[in-house]
Motif scaffolding. Structure first.
Motif, mmCIF file in Angstrom:
data_model
loop_
_atom_site.group_PDB
_atom_site.id
_atom_site.type_symbol
_atom_site.label_atom_id
_atom_site.label_comp_id
_atom_site.label_asym_id
_atom_site.label_seq_id
_atom_site.Cartn_x
_atom_site.Cartn_y
_atom_site.Cartn_z
ATOM 1 N N GLU A 78 32.090 -11.857 63.698
ATOM 2 C CA GLU A 78 31.033 -10.874 63.848
ATOM 3 C C GLU A 78 31.346 -10.013 65.060
ATOM 4 O OE1 GLU A 78 27.084 -12.398 63.873
ATOM 5 O OE2 GLU A 78 27.514 -13.828 62.281
ATOM 6 N N GLU A 80 29.964 -7.693 67.694
ATOM 7 C CA GLU A 80 28.691 -7.344 68.298
ATOM 8 C C GLU A 80 28.824 -5.999 68.992
ATOM 9 O OE1 GLU A 80 25.791 -9.049 71.795
ATOM 10 O OE2 GLU A 80 27.215 -10.384 70.838
ATOM 11 N N GLU A 81 27.939 -5.105 68.626
ATOM 12 C CA GLU A 81 27.970 -3.796 69.260
ATOM 13 C C GLU A 81 27.168 -3.878 70.548
ATOM 14 O OE1 GLU A 81 27.201 -0.362 66.930
ATOM 15 O OE2 GLU A 81 28.134 -1.237 65.155
#
Length: 189
Positions: A78, A80-81
């Motif tokens: 994943e 993550e921004e």
């Protein structure tokens, strides 16, 4: 294209009986009772990994029909921004002082950094030595001190004449071979 894994934690489909699910899984995986019991230890066990979406759904539905409740988990990391914080606002002193400030006498040899814009404001608190700039063609490396060659005393060493024994340890002479004259060979029928 995503990759998925099938994870099992020992949970059953609502209304399923443990013995029946264990028997179904033993038949599905062609495993003995001991291996099936390990699946129901309460720990999370990866049953299959590196599956595409269609195959992962097929495994999930087959195991659900057998009574086992499994998770289909994406193997893709994943991302993550993270939203970056705005740069700090420069204080009024730094904005008003566009010219370099004189360096105090106590901090001689230290560089005072004054930010030129809002992006350089992050470097306002940097304490760095003021190395300055050397003139063109200057040697920047420190001069190496002159060293004298080491003094060795070779007076106790001499050279042996050619062909002389240099002190190698001689191997002991081999013992005489055993006496086998009393032995003989006979042919048996």
């Amino acid at each position: 294209m995503g990759r998925y894994e099938i994870a099992f934690s020992g949970k059953l489909v609502p209304g399923a009986q443990l013995e029946r699910v264990q028997a179904n899984l033993a038949k599905l995986f062609q495993a003995d009772a001991q291996r099936v019991a390990m699946l129901f230890s309460g720990r999370r066990v990866i049953l299959k990994n590196n599956l595409d979406e269609v195959a992962a759904e097929k495994y999930r539905s087959t195991l659900e029909r057998a009574g086992a409740l499994v998770e289909v988990v994406s193997m893709e990391p994943e991302i993550e921004e993270v939203e970056l914080a705005p740069p700090p606002e420069p204080d009024a002193e730094a904005l008003s002082a566009s010219a370099p400030q004189p360096v105090p006498a106590a901090a001689t040899g230290r560089l005072k950094v004054v930010p030129r814009d809002e992006y350089m404001a992050a470097f306002a608190g940097v304490d760095a030595p003021d190395f300055g700039i050397a003139p063109v063609g200057a040697d920047l490396q420190d001069a190496k001190p002159q060293t004298s060659p080491p003094r060795f005393d070779f007076s106790g060493i001499s050279v042996a004449p050619a062909g002389s024994d240099m002190g190698q340890v001689k191997a002991p002479s081999a013992a005489p071979p055993p006496d086998t004259s009393h032995l003989r060979l006979e042919e048996r029928k």
